[in-house]
Each structure stands twice: as structure tokens, then as C-alpha cells.
Design a protein around this motif. Structure first.
Motif, PDB file in Angstrom:
ATOM      1  N   LYS A 203       0.934  -1.474  -0.536  1.00  0.00           N
ATOM      2  CA  LYS A 203      -0.099  -0.346  -0.131  1.00  0.00           C
ATOM      3  C   LYS A 203       0.211   1.753   0.573  1.00  0.00           C
ATOM      4  CE  LYS A 203      -2.491  -2.371   3.077  1.00  0.00           C
ATOM      5  NZ  LYS A 203      -3.645  -2.338   4.767  1.00  0.00           N
TER       6      LYS A 203
ATOM      7  N   SER B 169      -2.749   3.384   9.111  1.00  0.00           N
ATOM      8  CA  SER B 169      -3.943   2.986  10.008  1.00  0.00           C
ATOM      9  C   SER B 169      -3.768   1.465   9.833  1.00  0.00           C
ATOM     10  CB  SER B 169      -5.203   3.430   9.453  1.00  0.00           C
ATOM     11  OG  SER B 169      -5.283   2.984   7.717  1.00  0.00           O
ATOM     12  N   THR B 170      -2.885   0.209   8.568  1.00  0.00           N
ATOM     13  CA  THR B 170      -2.879  -1.226   8.639  1.00  0.00           C
ATOM     14  C   THR B 170      -1.709  -1.229   8.230  1.00  0.00           C
ATOM     15  OG1 THR B 170      -3.984  -0.777   6.295  1.00  0.00           O
ATOM     16  CG2 THR B 170      -5.657  -1.182   7.907  1.00  0.00           C
TER      17      THR B 170
ATOM     18  N   ASN C   2      -0.822  -6.384   1.164  1.00  0.00           N
ATOM     19  CA  ASN C   2      -2.258  -7.143   1.160  1.00  0.00           C
ATOM     20  C   ASN C   2      -2.330  -7.315  -0.354  1.00  0.00           C
ATOM     21  OD1 ASN C   2      -4.154  -5.083   0.268  1.00  0.00           O
ATOM     22  ND2 ASN C   2      -5.415  -5.226   2.116  1.00  0.00           N
ATOM     23  N   GLY C   3      -2.954  -8.586  -0.157  1.00  0.00           N
ATOM     24  CA  GLY C   3      -4.050  -8.958  -1.268  1.00  0.00           C
ATOM     25  C   GLY C   3      -4.045 -10.178  -1.765  1.00  0.00           C
ATOM     26  N   ILE C   4      -4.148 -11.130  -2.445  1.00  0.00           N
ATOM     27  CA  ILE C   4      -5.611 -12.013  -2.877  1.00  0.00           C
ATOM     28  C   ILE C   4      -3.992 -13.589  -3.517  1.00  0.00           C
ATOM     29  CG2 ILE C   4      -5.971 -11.970  -5.166  1.00  0.00           C
ATOM     30  CD1 ILE C   4      -8.396 -13.274  -4.455  1.00  0.00           C
TER      31      ILE C   4
ATOM     32  N   GLY D  76      -7.384 -17.610  -3.684  1.00  0.00           N
ATOM     33  CA  GLY D  76      -8.483 -17.360  -2.700  1.00  0.00           C
ATOM     34  C   GLY D  76      -9.012 -16.765  -1.343  1.00  0.00           C
TER      35      GLY D  76
ATOM     36  N   TYR E 190      -7.505 -14.190   1.437  1.00  0.00           N
ATOM     37  CA  TYR E 190      -7.289 -12.795   1.946  1.00  0.00           C
ATOM     38  C   TYR E 190      -6.128 -12.975   2.433  1.00  0.00           C
ATOM     39  CZ  TYR E 190      -7.124  -8.212   4.071  1.00  0.00           C
ATOM     40  OH  TYR E 190      -6.744  -7.006   4.068  1.00  0.00           O
TER      41      TYR E 190
ATOM     42  N   HIS F 198      -4.575  -5.303  14.069  1.00  0.00           N
ATOM     43  CA  HIS F 198      -5.179  -5.024  12.525  1.00  0.00           C
ATOM     44  C   HIS F 198      -4.958  -6.967  11.599  1.00  0.00           C
ATOM     45  CE1 HIS F 198      -6.048  -4.738   8.175  1.00  0.00           C
ATOM     46  NE2 HIS F 198      -5.105  -5.175   7.828  1.00  0.00           N
TER      47      HIS F 198
ATOM     48  N   SER G  39      -7.273  -8.979  13.721  1.00  0.00           N
ATOM     49  CA  SER G  39      -8.539  -9.020  12.989  1.00  0.00           C
ATOM     50  C   SER G  39      -8.992  -9.573  11.891  1.00  0.00           C
ATOM     51  CB  SER G  39      -9.111  -7.220  12.847  1.00  0.00           C
ATOM     52  OG  SER G  39      -9.076  -6.468  13.809  1.00  0.00           O
ATOM     53  N   VAL G  40      -8.008  -9.838  10.854  1.00  0.00           N
ATOM     54  CA  VAL G  40      -8.273 -10.372   9.860  1.00  0.00           C
ATOM     55  C   VAL G  40      -7.600 -11.835  10.001  1.00  0.00           C
ATOM     56  CG1 VAL G  40      -6.634 -11.240   7.661  1.00  0.00           C
ATOM     57  CG2 VAL G  40      -5.962  -8.475   9.091  1.00  0.00           C
TER      58      VAL G  40
ATOM     59  N   ARG H 196      -9.472 -13.509  12.625  1.00  0.00           N
ATOM     60  CA  ARG H 196     -10.616 -13.268  13.078  1.00  0.00           C
ATOM     61  C   ARG H 196     -11.900 -13.267  11.955  1.00  0.00           C
ATOM     62  NH1 ARG H 196     -12.402  -9.878  15.284  1.00  0.00           N
ATOM     63  NH2 ARG H 196     -10.964  -8.475  15.602  1.00  0.00           N
ATOM     64  N   HIS H 197     -11.275 -12.737  10.585  1.00  0.00           N
ATOM     65  CA  HIS H 197     -11.834 -12.931   9.241  1.00  0.00           C
ATOM     66  C   HIS H 197     -11.664 -13.511   8.744  1.00  0.00           C
ATOM     67  CE1 HIS H 197     -14.723  -8.854  10.442  1.00  0.00           C
ATOM     68  NE2 HIS H 197     -13.682  -8.402  11.436  1.00  0.00           N
ATOM     69  N   GLY H 198     -10.681 -14.657   8.921  1.00  0.00           N
ATOM     70  CA  GLY H 198     -10.329 -15.841   8.052  1.00  0.00           C
ATOM     71  C   GLY H 198      -9.606 -15.113   7.113  1.00  0.00           C
ATOM     72  N   GLY H 199      -8.793 -14.743   7.453  1.00  0.00           N
ATOM     73  CA  GLY H 199      -7.850 -14.183   6.356  1.00  0.00           C
ATOM     74  C   GLY H 199      -6.538 -14.883   7.311  1.00  0.00           C
TER      75      GLY H 199
ATOM     76  N   LEU I 134     -12.944  -5.699   6.886  1.00  0.00           N
ATOM     77  CA  LEU I 134     -11.939  -4.959   7.560  1.00  0.00           C
ATOM     78  C   LEU I 134     -11.438  -4.402   6.243  1.00  0.00           C
ATOM     79  CD1 LEU I 134      -9.388  -7.643   9.724  1.00  0.00           C
ATOM     80  CD2 LEU I 134     -11.268  -5.540  10.499  1.00  0.00           C
TER      81      LEU I 134
ATOM     82  N   ILE J  23     -11.176  -7.665   3.889  1.00  0.00           N
ATOM     83  CA  ILE J  23     -11.580  -9.148   3.572  1.00  0.00           C
ATOM     84  C   ILE J  23     -13.374  -8.334   4.846  1.00  0.00           C
ATOM     85  CG2 ILE J  23     -10.673  -9.028   5.856  1.00  0.00           C
ATOM     86  CD1 ILE J  23     -10.453 -11.909   5.637  1.00  0.00           C
TER      87      ILE J  23
ATOM     88  N   TYR K  11     -11.980 -12.393  -0.585  1.00  0.00           N
ATOM     89  CA  TYR K  11     -11.105 -11.029   0.047  1.00  0.00           C
ATOM     90  C   TYR K  11     -12.272  -9.419  -1.221  1.00  0.00           C
ATOM     91  CZ  TYR K  11      -8.035  -7.865  -2.717  1.00  0.00           C
ATOM     92  OH  TYR K  11      -6.844  -6.763  -3.334  1.00  0.00           O
TER      93      TYR K  11
ATOM     94  N   HIS L 260      -8.755 -14.744  -9.329  1.00  0.00           N
ATOM     95  CA  HIS L 260      -8.321 -15.880  -8.136  1.00  0.00           C
ATOM     96  C   HIS L 260      -8.266 -15.385  -7.401  1.00  0.00           C
ATOM     97  CE1 HIS L 260      -3.565 -15.277  -9.311  1.00  0.00           C
ATOM     98  NE2 HIS L 260      -4.131 -14.808 -10.479  1.00  0.00           N
TER      99      HIS L 260
END
Lengths: 176, 176
Positions: free
Chosen positions: A45, A68-69, A73-75, A78, A80, A106, A109-110, A112-115, B41, B75, B80, B113
Motif C-alpha cells: 500500500k 492505519s493498517t 495485502n492481496g489475494i 482465493g 485474503y 489489524h 482482526s484479519v 478472526r475474519h478468516g484471512g 475490514l 476482507i 477477499y 484468483h
């Protein structure tokens, strides 16, 4: 040698192992490789900038802001992906001063959100780069009062990312 | 009224329906809501800046660069998410000049992706905001020579995002 960003770097043989490359440029080169091979889409970023004075389309006054983060990041397949990369000259520990509280929050949190989130930590003096999953990172900081993570913990819980010619720092291989 | 970013905005009753808010600030407010409620997020990427002259920690010369990807990613429920948001004053079509080729390529790559990518398009004059999935967007541009997408196509293939008080623009609800 021509690097993807077009900058011709001097061959700094004096720092044999390190080759004079920073962690950031290694990761950027690696992400470029992933992109070109259509393996993953991961970007750094941009650093947020507060612009105070704009003259036409020219910035004449401003300053960098604290992100702030995290930086990347990216993919990938499939998933995150989100991570922060840091260098330290210490041989014995990674100081938590290197990473902001909101960045730690952060990364958590990622998760916890499944990333998939992690840190890439390079011990520049040892010329070793580790990938430390957020789960293992959080486990340490939640159970210790120390302001740094010992090298031994990172060596044991993390995964060594071997430097290669191309991609420079194949951290996705390590994830697999 | 206090907006999350701390800016007190004047109540522009003259533009009744629009409330004087831009699409970008609506999305930023919505993302803030998602973050606070721990729903997703999603962040706007900072605009990349090329700094030419730095005086201490003050930028004294520089310019904005063209972003290499889209404006927003993050996410949501393990997925993603990646999108670009654009406004148009036209009542009849969305001009493809609004979006760079490399951004289109990026949205398409995200889809391949395994991510979720889309456009949020606001017709400001009509005061209507649509979410158009990349699949439908690509289907149009791959099968038409026109330099714009007709409003009717977006209305039929896209999903209207109703404006609410909070969150302002609940685009994740529309995704569901």
C-alpha cells in the motif's frame, strides 16, 4: 543487472550475503514475480500522505502519515493475505517498538475474519528472514510482558524464508 | 452533525437527496461502520505520491501518481473484496474513460484468483448508486465496442444500493 523497478543497483559485494537489498525491495520484487506469473496479486500500500499545499498538480507542502493498517495485502488462491514486514539489526530479539498497536490489532482482526496474516521479520545482521504467523505472534505477546520477542521464539515458531534469485523471497511457498 | 472523520459538514439542503456527500466519503463512512461493528475490514488505499524533495519530515515537492490497482480492498467473511468507486454526472451512460485499463485488468484478475470484485457507480444527477459485479462489467466491455456502458445495462445487471443513515451505503448487504 536490471531489477524490475528499473533501478540499476551497484553490486555491493562488500555485504556479501545481503547483496545490499532491503527487505522492502526484496518483497516488492517477489510480488512483481507473483503478479507476472499470475500466482498472486499482492501489493504494497502506498504510504499515506497528508497534503497541505497543492500548486496545480504539484505538492508543495505535506507530510507522511502513520499507516492505519499493514503495508501489504492481496489475494492468493482465493485467500485474503495481509502482512507487515520489518527489519531489525538485533541478533537476539525483535523489538515490539517496531510495530504499532493498531497494526497488531489489524493483523489479529484479519485472522478472526478468516484471512491469512503474518509478519515477515528479517534479522539483517544474521541475514535470516522469518515468516511468523499472527497466531504465534499473538500467543507470544498475550503471554509475555516483554517488549520484544526473542530470536529463539521466532526461529522455533516461525518459518525461515530462503533467499533465491527469483523470486527473491518466496514467502508464499513457505505458507504452503 | 459530527461525521467520523471529524469534519463538520454544512447541511446542504439545496441538494436535498444528495446531502452534499461525495461517493468517496459515503464509502469511507460505511467502511468505518463495518470496522466498528467488526463486520468487515475494508480500507481505501492511500493515493500513491511521488516525493521529489523532502525537508526533514516535510514534503516540499512531489506529485500524485496514478494508482496501479483499485481504490478499495479488504476482507469480508473470509473473502477477499476489491472494488473501484466512480461517480458520473451523465444520466444515460458510464464512460469507460473513468476507469484505467490496468484497473479493469486488476478487477478481472481478482475474479480469476477467487476474490469478489466489483464497481460502485453513482449517477449523481439521478442520485442512484449501483454495484456492478466484475463478471457483468467484463461481459459488457468484451462484447461491445462502445466507449461507455449504458445506464440501462447497469440498472438491469447491477444492484441498486439504497442510501441509509448508517451505514450510508450498505454495499455488503447488496453483495449478500
Amino acid at each position: 543487472m536490471n531489477y524490475p523497478d528499473g533501478i540499476k543497483r551497484k553490486n555491493k559485494t562488500i555485504y556479501s550475503g545481503k547483496r545490499g537489498m532491503t527487505l522492502e525491495s526484496d518483497i516488492n520484487d517477489t510480488n512483481k514475480y507473483y503478479l507476472e506469473k499470475d500466482i498472486a496479486l499482492i501489493y504494497k500500500k502506498p504510504t499515506p500522505t497528508k497534503v497541505i499545499k497543492l500548486d496545480g498538480n504539484r505538492i508543495k507542502d505535506g507530510f507522511y502519515e502513520i499507516p492505519s493498517t499493514t503495508d501489504y495485502n492481496g489475494i492468493y488462491k482465493g485467500n485474503y493475505i495481509d502482512f507487515e514486514a520489518k527489519e531489525t539489526r538485533s541478533k537476539t530479539s525483535f523489538s515490539l517498538n517496531n510495530i504499532h498497536d493498531h497494526q497488531i490489532k489489524h493483523l489479529d482482526s484479519v485472522l478472526r475474519h478468516g484471512g491469512i496474516s503474518f509478519l515477515i521479520i528479517r534479522f539483517t545482521t544474521l541475514n535470516e528472514t522469518y515468516l511468523l504467523m499472527t497466531k504465534d505472534f499473538m500467543e507470544y505477546i498475550n503471554n509475555n510482558d516483554r517488549k520484544s520477542i526473542p530470536y529463539e521464539y521466532i526461529k522455533n515458531k516461525g518459518y525461515l524464508i530462503k533467499e533465491k534469485l527469483n523470486p527473491r523471497l518466496d514467502y508464499l511457498e513457505v505458507l504452503e
